[in-house]
Design a protein around this motif. Structure first.
Motif, mmCIF file in Angstrom:
data_model
loop_
_atom_site.group_PDB
_atom_site.id
_atom_site.type_symbol
_atom_site.label_atom_id
_atom_site.label_comp_id
_atom_site.label_asym_id
_atom_site.label_seq_id
_atom_site.Cartn_x
_atom_site.Cartn_y
_atom_site.Cartn_z
ATOM 1 N N GLU A 168 0.804 -1.237 0.000
ATOM 2 C CA GLU A 168 0.000 0.000 0.000
ATOM 3 C C GLU A 168 0.833 1.281 0.000
ATOM 4 O OE1 GLU A 168 -3.262 -0.265 2.960
ATOM 5 O OE2 GLU A 168 -4.133 -0.847 1.030
ATOM 6 N N THR A 169 2.151 1.155 -0.154
ATOM 7 C CA THR A 169 3.003 2.352 -0.021
ATOM 8 C C THR A 169 2.665 3.424 -1.059
ATOM 9 O OG1 THR A 169 4.688 1.334 -1.405
ATOM 10 C CG2 THR A 169 4.957 1.104 0.995
ATOM 11 N N SER A 170 2.141 3.019 -2.210
ATOM 12 C CA SER A 170 1.886 4.010 -3.263
ATOM 13 C C SER A 170 0.686 4.909 -2.953
ATOM 14 C CB SER A 170 1.690 3.323 -4.610
ATOM 15 O OG SER A 170 0.606 2.452 -4.500
ATOM 16 N N LYS A 171 0.050 4.697 -1.783
ATOM 17 C CA LYS A 171 -1.064 5.577 -1.392
ATOM 18 C C LYS A 171 -0.620 6.675 -0.429
ATOM 19 C CE LYS A 171 -4.664 2.023 -1.282
ATOM 20 N NZ LYS A 171 -5.424 1.253 -0.304
ATOM 21 N N TYR A 172 0.641 6.605 0.054
ATOM 22 C CA TYR A 172 1.052 7.480 1.157
ATOM 23 C C TYR A 172 2.409 8.148 0.892
ATOM 24 C CZ TYR A 172 -2.238 4.597 3.876
ATOM 25 O OH TYR A 172 -3.353 3.945 4.346
ATOM 26 N N GLU A 192 6.997 10.648 -1.740
ATOM 27 C CA GLU A 192 5.540 10.701 -1.906
ATOM 28 C C GLU A 192 5.087 9.544 -2.783
ATOM 29 O OE1 GLU A 192 3.495 12.674 -0.253
ATOM 30 O OE2 GLU A 192 1.709 11.962 -1.300
ATOM 31 N N LYS A 193 4.201 8.736 -2.251
ATOM 32 C CA LYS A 193 3.534 7.637 -2.970
ATOM 33 C C LYS A 193 4.476 6.760 -3.805
ATOM 34 C CE LYS A 193 -0.957 9.946 -3.092
ATOM 35 N NZ LYS A 193 -0.840 11.288 -2.613
ATOM 36 N N ASP A 195 6.227 3.355 -5.367
ATOM 37 C CA ASP A 195 5.904 1.952 -5.639
ATOM 38 C C ASP A 195 6.524 1.112 -4.532
ATOM 39 O OD1 ASP A 195 4.489 2.144 -7.877
ATOM 40 O OD2 ASP A 195 6.117 1.595 -9.271
ATOM 41 N N ALA A 204 4.203 5.075 7.032
ATOM 42 C CA ALA A 204 3.493 6.051 6.201
ATOM 43 C C ALA A 204 3.104 7.285 7.001
ATOM 44 C CB ALA A 204 2.229 5.401 5.647
ATOM 45 N N LYS A 226 4.537 15.021 -7.458
ATOM 46 C CA LYS A 226 3.780 13.836 -7.865
ATOM 47 C C LYS A 226 2.313 14.193 -8.161
ATOM 48 C CE LYS A 226 4.359 9.168 -7.663
ATOM 49 N NZ LYS A 226 5.480 8.271 -7.625
ATOM 50 N N GLN A 231 2.944 19.349 -3.340
ATOM 51 C CA GLN A 231 2.899 18.346 -2.274
ATOM 52 C C GLN A 231 3.478 18.900 -0.975
ATOM 53 O OE1 GLN A 231 1.472 15.484 -2.477
ATOM 54 N NE2 GLN A 231 1.319 15.037 -4.671
#
Ligand code: UTP
Length: 295
Positions: A168-172, A192-193, A195, A204, A226, A231
């Motif tokens: 789930e790292t690409s959400k945070y 930021e977000k 992969d 996160a 991003k 950001q």
């Protein structure tokens, strides 16, 4: 000793697209968990942490969020006449001292960093908190209170941090930290977000921050990052090399992502089960759910 944090910025100018069509004509932050809108959970947490000045970064269509904290004289006298003191008490929780809430406009949703930057003139030259109302945190000591106490020790910028599933790292925003097992961990990098293959950890950043005014100076000149958005993570990351730098704070508590449908539903069930007036009915309903639906 860092200066006491008394101001909080609440960015509420986002479009809330994940909840369309509901958010077409209603702010996401007015969605209710049981019987209180998300904005009230955020304000209650801020007040408990000693915040006295609240800065709403708003946009078109968000007027009901400001109205919500106004007095409602007609409603109050009608409840008084009917002797509904419990409801009057509930209503009193939304009372705010005159002048405590300021609003500032973000004319275009250019990102969270830009939303915070819009509040710069009201923040001035002091550390401030940022609260994202769609992150609701259930904890014994309010999360922001935990952070205010911790930041008084570390100084610098502090971000609330929690472990997430590696997928789930690409959400945070994800932190690179020197983890010595304590709740406050020194941050050596922020992405930021990313992969999962590029994430420096699974720690996160979630929606509570204490920031120094230097972050606003950085935002003065910051380009979009991003997703084409300005950001906040990038501006905070610019402070890492300095002293006292940036700290991640592993808070005690359970965070619900009420900006997502699944997180919002989970929070609704969880907060419903905590309410003595609803618990039995709700628990019975959950126990009786057709197992076929849960497969
Ligand atoms: P989100 O990333 O959840 O965006 O913003 P959003 O627009 O609210 O919702 P979705 O993704 O379209 O469903 C996180 C927080 O930052 C605020 C939002 O209001 C929310 O509190 N925000 C975001 C702004 O105030 N301005 C922006 O330009 C972007």
């Amino acid at each position: 000793m860092p200066r006491k944090v008394t101001k909080a910025v609440l960015p509420i100018a986002g479009l809330g697209t994940r909840f369309l069509p509901a958010t077409k004509s209603m702010p996401k932050e007015m969605m209710t968990l049981v019987d209180r809108p998300l904005i009230q959970y955020a304000m209650d947490e801020a007040r408990a942490a000693g915040i006295t000045d609240f800065i709403f970064v708003t946009a078109r269509g968000k007027g009901s969020l400001v109205d919500y904290f106004d007095r409602a004289p007609e409603l109050e006298s009608s409840l008084k006449e009917k002797g509904k003191t419990d409801l009057l008490d509930e209503l009193a929780r939304t009372d705010m001292p005159s002048g405590a809430i300021s609003t500032i406009r973000q004319q275009q949703a250019k990102g969270l960093g830009h939303a915070v930057w819009c509040a710069r003139r009201l923040i001035g030259d002091e550390p401030f908190a940022v609260i994202l109302p769609d992150d609701v945190i259930d904890s014994e000591t309010p999360c922001l209170q935990q952070m205010v106490d911790a930041q008084a020790e570390t100084g610098g910028c502090m971000v609330a941090a929690m472990e997430v599933d590696e997928s789930e790292t690409s959400k945070y925003g994800i932190l690179d930290v020197t983890d010595d097992g304590s709740a406050s961990v020194r941050v050596s990098g922020m992405v930021e977000k990313p992969d999962p293959s590029e994430a420096p950890s699974n720690l996160a950043v979630i929606g509570r921050y204490i920031l120094t005014p230097e972050v606003l100076d950085v935002l003065d000149h910051q380009d979009p990052g991003k997703g084409g958005e300005i950001q906040l993570t990038d501006a905070i990351a610019s402070q890492i090399a300095g002293d006292p730098g940036v700290w991640g704070f592993k808070f005690d508590g359970r965070r619900f992502d009420c900006g997502s449908k699944s997180g919002f539903l989970q929070a609704t069930v969880s907060y419903g089960l905590k309410r003595s007036d609803l618990r039995d009915d709700l628990a019975e309903f959950i126990r009786d759910i057709d197992p076929a639906l849960l497969k």
